[in-house]
Design a protein around this motif. Structure first.
Motif, PDB file in Angstrom:
ATOM      1  N   TYR A 100       0.814  -0.787  -0.074  1.00 24.64           N
ATOM      2  CA  TYR A 100       0.512  -0.312   0.006  1.00 24.64           C
ATOM      3  C   TYR A 100       0.987   1.315  -0.283  1.00 24.64           C
ATOM      4  CZ  TYR A 100      -3.219  -3.818   1.598  1.00 24.64           C
ATOM      5  OH  TYR A 100      -4.495  -5.221   1.764  1.00 24.64           O
ATOM      6  N   TRP A 101       0.833   2.177  -0.940  1.00 29.29           N
ATOM      7  CA  TRP A 101       1.143   3.376  -0.560  1.00 29.29           C
ATOM      8  C   TRP A 101       0.548   4.697   0.073  1.00 29.29           C
ATOM      9  CZ3 TRP A 101       5.773   5.289  -3.389  1.00 29.29           C
ATOM     10  CH2 TRP A 101       5.866   6.181  -2.949  1.00 29.29           C
ATOM     11  N   VAL A 102       1.580   4.059   1.401  1.00 31.49           N
ATOM     12  CA  VAL A 102       1.239   5.008   2.637  1.00 31.49           C
ATOM     13  C   VAL A 102       1.766   6.643   2.655  1.00 31.49           C
ATOM     14  CG1 VAL A 102       0.368   2.840   3.402  1.00 31.49           C
ATOM     15  CG2 VAL A 102       2.217   3.656   4.144  1.00 31.49           C
ATOM     16  N   THR A 103       1.424   7.287   3.689  1.00 32.98           N
ATOM     17  CA  THR A 103       1.756   8.552   4.023  1.00 32.98           C
ATOM     18  C   THR A 103       2.618   7.898   5.519  1.00 32.98           C
ATOM     19  OG1 THR A 103       0.459   9.959   2.598  1.00 32.98           O
ATOM     20  CG2 THR A 103       1.860  11.094   4.234  1.00 32.98           C
ATOM     21  N   VAL A 104       3.781   8.150   5.067  1.00 32.99           N
ATOM     22  CA  VAL A 104       4.343   7.607   7.123  1.00 32.99           C
ATOM     23  C   VAL A 104       4.013   8.667   8.558  1.00 32.99           C
ATOM     24  CG1 VAL A 104       6.501   7.219   8.167  1.00 32.99           C
ATOM     25  CG2 VAL A 104       5.946   6.008   6.300  1.00 32.99           C
ATOM     26  N   ARG A 105       4.372  10.283   7.167  1.00 36.81           N
ATOM     27  CA  ARG A 105       4.686  11.064   7.844  1.00 36.81           C
ATOM     28  C   ARG A 105       4.795  12.859   6.876  1.00 36.81           C
ATOM     29  NH1 ARG A 105       4.946  12.799  13.101  1.00 36.81           N
ATOM     30  NH2 ARG A 105       6.821  13.655  13.772  1.00 36.81           N
ATOM     31  N   GLU A 106       3.771  13.783   7.224  1.00 32.91           N
ATOM     32  CA  GLU A 106       4.200  14.928   6.946  1.00 32.91           C
ATOM     33  C   GLU A 106       4.994  16.844   7.349  1.00 32.91           C
ATOM     34  OE1 GLU A 106       0.345  16.372   5.166  1.00 32.91           O
ATOM     35  OE2 GLU A 106      -0.444  13.800   4.664  1.00 32.91           O
ATOM     36  N   ARG A 107       5.445  16.866   6.943  1.00 36.36           N
ATOM     37  CA  ARG A 107       6.058  18.020   7.746  1.00 36.36           C
ATOM     38  C   ARG A 107       6.051  18.814   6.577  1.00 36.36           C
ATOM     39  NH1 ARG A 107       9.820  13.973   7.522  1.00 36.36           N
ATOM     40  NH2 ARG A 107      10.537  12.980  10.012  1.00 36.36           N
ATOM     41  N   GLY A 108       6.307  20.662   7.441  1.00 36.28           N
ATOM     42  CA  GLY A 108       5.503  21.552   6.639  1.00 36.28           C
ATOM     43  C   GLY A 108       5.833  22.237   6.623  1.00 36.28           C
ATOM     44  N   SER A 109       6.208  23.432   6.223  1.00 37.77           N
ATOM     45  CA  SER A 109       7.271  24.969   6.644  1.00 37.77           C
ATOM     46  C   SER A 109       6.657  25.994   5.862  1.00 37.77           C
ATOM     47  CB  SER A 109       8.579  24.701   6.550  1.00 37.77           C
ATOM     48  OG  SER A 109       8.617  24.935   5.063  1.00 37.77           O
ATOM     49  N   ARG A 110       6.361  26.762   6.779  1.00 36.68           N
ATOM     50  CA  ARG A 110       6.313  28.628   6.232  1.00 36.68           C
ATOM     51  C   ARG A 110       7.202  29.507   5.785  1.00 36.68           C
ATOM     52  NH1 ARG A 110       0.567  29.264   6.560  1.00 36.68           N
ATOM     53  NH2 ARG A 110       0.082  27.547   8.148  1.00 36.68           N
ATOM     54  N   GLU A 111       6.601  30.028   4.843  1.00 33.19           N
ATOM     55  CA  GLU A 111       7.594  31.521   5.182  1.00 33.19           C
ATOM     56  C   GLU A 111       6.947  32.306   4.661  1.00 33.19           C
ATOM     57  OE1 GLU A 111      10.813  33.082   2.330  1.00 33.19           O
ATOM     58  OE2 GLU A 111      11.638  31.207   2.676  1.00 33.19           O
ATOM     59  N   GLN A 112       7.176  34.050   5.446  1.00 34.42           N
ATOM     60  CA  GLN A 112       6.242  34.941   5.319  1.00 34.42           C
ATOM     61  C   GLN A 112       7.546  35.813   4.553  1.00 34.42           C
ATOM     62  OE1 GLN A 112       4.012  35.488   8.496  1.00 34.42           O
ATOM     63  NE2 GLN A 112       2.071  34.866   7.105  1.00 34.42           N
ATOM     64  N   LEU A 113       6.872  36.585   4.221  1.00 30.72           N
ATOM     65  CA  LEU A 113       8.158  37.684   3.304  1.00 30.72           C
ATOM     66  C   LEU A 113       7.224  38.637   2.641  1.00 30.72           C
ATOM     67  CD1 LEU A 113      10.929  38.192   1.641  1.00 30.72           C
ATOM     68  CD2 LEU A 113      10.203  37.971  -0.272  1.00 30.72           C
ATOM     69  N   HIS A 114       7.696  39.874   3.567  1.00 31.62           N
ATOM     70  CA  HIS A 114       7.304  41.286   3.126  1.00 31.62           C
ATOM     71  C   HIS A 114       8.463  42.365   2.938  1.00 31.62           C
ATOM     72  CE1 HIS A 114       4.678  45.485   4.590  1.00 31.62           C
ATOM     73  NE2 HIS A 114       5.972  45.425   4.288  1.00 31.62           N
ATOM     74  N   GLU A 115       8.358  42.972   1.587  1.00 29.07           N
ATOM     75  CA  GLU A 115       9.511  43.681   0.824  1.00 29.07           C
ATOM     76  C   GLU A 115       9.216  45.245   1.080  1.00 29.07           C
ATOM     77  OE1 GLU A 115      10.802  41.893  -2.164  1.00 29.07           O
ATOM     78  OE2 GLU A 115      11.706  40.190  -0.916  1.00 29.07           O
TER      79      GLU A 115
END
Length: 125
Positions: A69-84
């Motif tokens: 079975y094709w399974v997702t073991v772990r999901e990791r995320g990152s968020r980046e906010q940029l204000h120029e």
């Protein structure tokens, strides 16, 4: 006489939000989900049900024909906010006299083109 000046200011504000999601996924048999991933019977049953309900999420192992079975073991995320914020100011004015360009002004451009192979070294632009 008074010169006419034109002042212009340009404000550029950029807001960017980006989210990066990384998924650790792979092919696992029911036994591997238990032994390698340490999943409970309930989680394994849930993974199997989801995979069986979607095309391409189950297969038979090439060597022993065990269902995987094709399974997702772990999901990791990152968020980046940029204000120029950028501010540009330019001023334009009327010239007092015409701009004079002598015959050698663009010699460097011709030499550069010759080095780049755009024109032969012995030809003028």
């Amino acid at each position: 006489s008074k010169e006419k000046f034109i002042d212009m200011m340009e404000n550029i504000i950029t807001n960017k939000n980006s989210v990066r999601l990384t998924k650790d996924e792979g092919w696992y048999s029911e036994g591997e989900m238990k032994s390698e991933l340490g999943w409970s019977s309930q989680r394994i049953a849930g993974a199997k049900a989801v995979c069986q309900g979607m095309d391409g999420y189950t297969r038979l192992n090439l060597y022993d024909k065990v269902t995987e079975y094709w399974v997702t073991v772990r999901e990791r995320g990152s968020r980046e906010q940029l204000h120029e914020t950028e501010q540009r100011t330019t001023s334009k004015s009327k010239a007092d006299a015409p701009v004079e360009i002598d015959g050698k002004t663009f010699d460097d451009v011709s030499a550069y083109k010759a080095r780049a192979g755009v024109i032969p070294a012995d030809k003028d632009d």
